[in-house]
Write a protein that holds these residues in place. Structure first.
Motif, PDB file in Angstrom:
ATOM      1  N   ASN A   1      37.474  45.925  21.292  1.00 28.66           N
ATOM      2  CA  ASN A   1      37.009  46.474  20.015  1.00 28.66           C
ATOM      3  C   ASN A   1      37.266  47.972  19.911  1.00 28.66           C
ATOM      4  N   THR A   2      36.997  48.698  21.000  1.00 32.46           N
ATOM      5  CA  THR A   2      37.102  50.160  20.978  1.00 32.46           C
ATOM      6  C   THR A   2      38.291  50.691  21.752  1.00 32.46           C
ATOM      7  N   GLN A   3      39.014  49.798  22.475  1.00 28.57           N
ATOM      8  CA  GLN A   3      40.152  50.195  23.299  1.00 28.57           C
ATOM      9  C   GLN A   3      39.764  51.228  24.356  1.00 28.57           C
ATOM     10  N   THR A   4      38.568  51.128  24.871  1.00 27.95           N
ATOM     11  CA  THR A   4      38.104  52.022  25.938  1.00 27.95           C
ATOM     12  C   THR A   4      38.041  51.262  27.254  1.00 27.95           C
ATOM     13  N   LYS A   5      38.345  51.949  28.337  1.00 26.23           N
ATOM     14  CA  LYS A   5      38.308  51.347  29.664  1.00 26.23           C
ATOM     15  C   LYS A   5      36.875  51.342  30.204  1.00 26.23           C
ATOM     16  N   VAL A   6      36.522  50.253  30.822  1.00 32.76           N
ATOM     17  CA  VAL A   6      35.179  50.103  31.378  1.00 32.76           C
ATOM     18  C   VAL A   6      35.294  49.493  32.765  1.00 32.76           C
ATOM     19  N   VAL A   7      34.155  49.429  33.422  1.00 26.25           N
ATOM     20  CA  VAL A   7      34.044  48.759  34.718  1.00 26.25           C
ATOM     21  C   VAL A   7      33.051  47.610  34.561  1.00 26.25           C
ATOM     22  N   ILE A   8      33.427  46.434  35.032  1.00 25.91           N
ATOM     23  CA  ILE A   8      32.574  45.262  34.906  1.00 25.91           C
ATOM     24  C   ILE A   8      32.200  44.752  36.293  1.00 25.91           C
TER      25      ILE A   8
ATOM     26  N   LYS B   1      26.213  36.967  24.323  1.00 25.99           N
ATOM     27  CA  LYS B   1      25.290  35.869  24.571  1.00 25.99           C
ATOM     28  C   LYS B   1      25.908  34.735  25.367  1.00 25.99           C
ATOM     29  N   ASN B   2      27.186  34.681  25.507  1.00 29.56           N
ATOM     30  CA  ASN B   2      27.795  33.627  26.287  1.00 29.56           C
ATOM     31  C   ASN B   2      29.137  34.090  26.800  1.00 29.56           C
ATOM     32  N   GLU B   3      29.675  33.285  27.700  1.00 29.42           N
ATOM     33  CA  GLU B   3      30.902  33.695  28.381  1.00 29.42           C
ATOM     34  C   GLU B   3      32.101  33.765  27.444  1.00 29.42           C
ATOM     35  N   LYS B   4      32.171  32.867  26.480  1.00 28.02           N
ATOM     36  CA  LYS B   4      33.297  32.890  25.554  1.00 28.02           C
ATOM     37  C   LYS B   4      33.302  34.160  24.718  1.00 28.02           C
ATOM     38  N   LYS B   5      32.132  34.550  24.235  1.00 25.14           N
ATOM     39  CA  LYS B   5      32.050  35.776  23.447  1.00 25.14           C
ATOM     40  C   LYS B   5      32.394  36.983  24.297  1.00 25.14           C
ATOM     41  N   PHE B   6      31.957  36.950  25.562  1.00 28.99           N
ATOM     42  CA  PHE B   6      32.249  38.061  26.458  1.00 28.99           C
ATOM     43  C   PHE B   6      33.751  38.178  26.699  1.00 28.99           C
ATOM     44  N   ARG B   7      34.423  37.059  26.905  1.00 24.22           N
ATOM     45  CA  ARG B   7      35.866  37.095  27.150  1.00 24.22           C
ATOM     46  C   ARG B   7      36.648  37.538  25.917  1.00 24.22           C
ATOM     47  N   ARG B   8      36.123  37.234  24.753  1.00 27.00           N
ATOM     48  CA  ARG B   8      36.787  37.710  23.539  1.00 27.00           C
ATOM     49  C   ARG B   8      36.658  39.220  23.381  1.00 27.00           C
ATOM     50  N   LYS B   9      35.618  39.780  23.964  1.00 31.68           N
ATOM     51  CA  LYS B   9      35.360  41.209  23.798  1.00 31.68           C
ATOM     52  C   LYS B   9      36.067  42.055  24.852  1.00 31.68           C
ATOM     53  N   TYR B  10      36.254  41.500  26.084  1.00 32.04           N
ATOM     54  CA  TYR B  10      36.806  42.299  27.177  1.00 32.04           C
ATOM     55  C   TYR B  10      38.003  41.601  27.817  1.00 32.04           C
ATOM     56  N   SER B  11      38.965  42.413  28.224  1.00 36.07           N
ATOM     57  CA  SER B  11      40.076  41.952  29.053  1.00 36.07           C
ATOM     58  C   SER B  11      39.897  42.541  30.444  1.00 36.07           C
ATOM     59  N   THR B  12      39.844  41.705  31.450  1.00 37.03           N
ATOM     60  CA  THR B  12      39.599  42.170  32.813  1.00 37.03           C
ATOM     61  C   THR B  12      40.904  42.323  33.568  1.00 37.03           C
ATOM     62  N   PHE B  13      40.913  43.288  34.522  1.00 35.80           N
ATOM     63  CA  PHE B  13      42.111  43.588  35.299  1.00 35.80           C
ATOM     64  C   PHE B  13      41.800  43.465  36.787  1.00 35.80           C
TER      65      PHE B  13
END
Length: 391
Positions: A140-147, A110-122
């Motif tokens: 949370n799941t240690q899975t790689k994604v594309v953002i 719902k917001n940018e802070k929550k999003f940053r807590r959930k994902y680490s970007t590379f």
């Protein structure tokens, strides 16, 4: 006069007299007042609001507009939903796209802070006209994604529409991908909105993933059966879109990804839109190398799915010969040197797909039943490491 009325009158008179006596010396002289400021406004403190810091006044104003005038803003936006609930885009392109979120639901950040807590970007793996794509890791799941980050301020109006499902105005890419489910189309896991961006989260497609153009440039060798296997997946994805009245809008090798198991997916739906058979589209957003002749003649206006059939023809040509058709405007396209070494079935298919007359160009139903496209392919005999040069 009743007693209570006399008491009220006496109180008001005494108050006024006390105020006038006490503040007579404090009241500024008329010559000292700023222009347009009355004596009463200075005396009774109506300019005291200026003591509130500007940042707080800005925050209060923003909160007031966000929670009190949301309905009014929604009504003036140039997007609508028809009586059936289908998504449509109106003709108006004057207003900058806005997004008003009523409720995302529990699955969306719902917001940018929550999003940053959930994902680490590379690192950045791609850039578009108004978007950036990065690799990321879900904590949370240690899975790689594309953002994918879509810049809100750069998003044109024709790339957005009103979505009745989410009761919000979204980029067409989000609204369309949220409704699609096909093995040859990229999956949208979740999406969010921040002050500056729309954010799309998609699964990473394999360990060794690249777009089809990069894949073609690194090929050691290739044959027709393998090209058929790859192209058939692209055709299945485009057919699924057309069956759901969706145009991809930018079919090209760069917008197809392939992994180490030679599985293909269509990506980048930033130019996608809904269509009807009689709709004329006047905002072609594809690449010139894949552009059908009628689009150039009509200055970007086109109708139907024939333009995407032509783009599929260019992809097939590039996949087989690692080059683009050199003279796409020639009447003697069938005399192309590359086609002379191709099989008869492939040559006829390419001529049909790249036909300059859209009315006689190969239709999707004919392509799906084409003999060359339906040949049997033993994909297990192909090895990624033997076919692709490493960087």
């Amino acid at each position: 006069m009743p007693i209570y009325k006399r008491e009220i009158a006496r109180t008001s008179i005494s108050t006024k007299s006390q105020t006038s006596d006490c503040d007579a010396d404090k009241a500024p002289h008329s010559n000292d007042r700023a222009p347009g400021i009355s004596h009463e406004s200075v005396l009774y403190g109506k300019r005291q609001r200026s003591k509130v810091p500007k940042i707080l006044r800005f925050i209060f104003s923003w909160l007031r507009s966000k929670f009190t005038s949301r309905t009014k803003k929604t009504k003036v936006l140039p997007f609508n939903a028809d009586s059936s609930g289908n998504l449509v885009v109106t003709e108006s392109k004057q207003t900058r796209v806005q997004m008003l979120i009523h409720s995302w639901g529990s699955k969306y950040a719902k917001n940018e802070k929550k999003f940053r807590r959930k994902y680490s970007t590379f690192e950045i793996i791609g850039n578009g006209t108004f978007s950036t794509v990065r690799k990321a890791l879900c904590k949370n799941t240690q899975t790689k994604v594309v953002i994918k980050y879509i810049k809100r301020s750069l998003l044109p109006n024709y790339c957005a529409l009103y979505d009745s499902k989410y009761d919000a105005h979204l980029p067409s890419e989000i609204s369309i991908l949220a409704r699609l489910e096909h093995p040859n189309i990229v999956e949208l896991q979740e999406f969010s909105k921040t002050d500056n961006h729309f954010i799309l989260v998609m699964p990473l497609h394999g360990r060794h993933t690249m777009d089809l153009r990069q894949f073609i440039s690194r090929l050691r060798a290739i044959d027709e059966p393998f090209c058929c296997y790859v192209f058939r997946q692209i055709v299945n994805g485009v057919d699924y879109l057309h069956e759901n009245s969706i145009l991809h809008g930018d079919i090209k090798a760069d917008n197809v990804i392939i992994n180490e198991e030679f599985q293909c997916k269509l990506i980048d739906f930033g130019s996608a839109s809904y269509f009807t058979d009689d709709m004329i589209i006047d905002n072609f957003a594809g690449s010139v190398s894949y552009c059908a002749p009628e689009v150039l003649v009509n200055h970007g206006r086109f109708q139907g799915t024939e333009v995407e059939m032509y783009a599929l023809g260019v992809v097939l040509y590039l996949l087989n010969f690692q080059d683009y058709p050199l003279d796409q405007s020639s009447e003697f396209f069938h005399q192309d040197e590359n086609l002379q070494v191709a099989s008869e079935d492939l040559r006829l298919l390419l001529i049909s797909l790249l036909h300059h007359d859209s009315s006689t160009r190969c239709k999707m139903i004919d392509l799906l039943h084409n003999e060359w496209l339906n040949q049997r392919v033993a994909i297990e005999q192909y090895d990624w490491n033997k076919m692709v040069w490493e960087c």
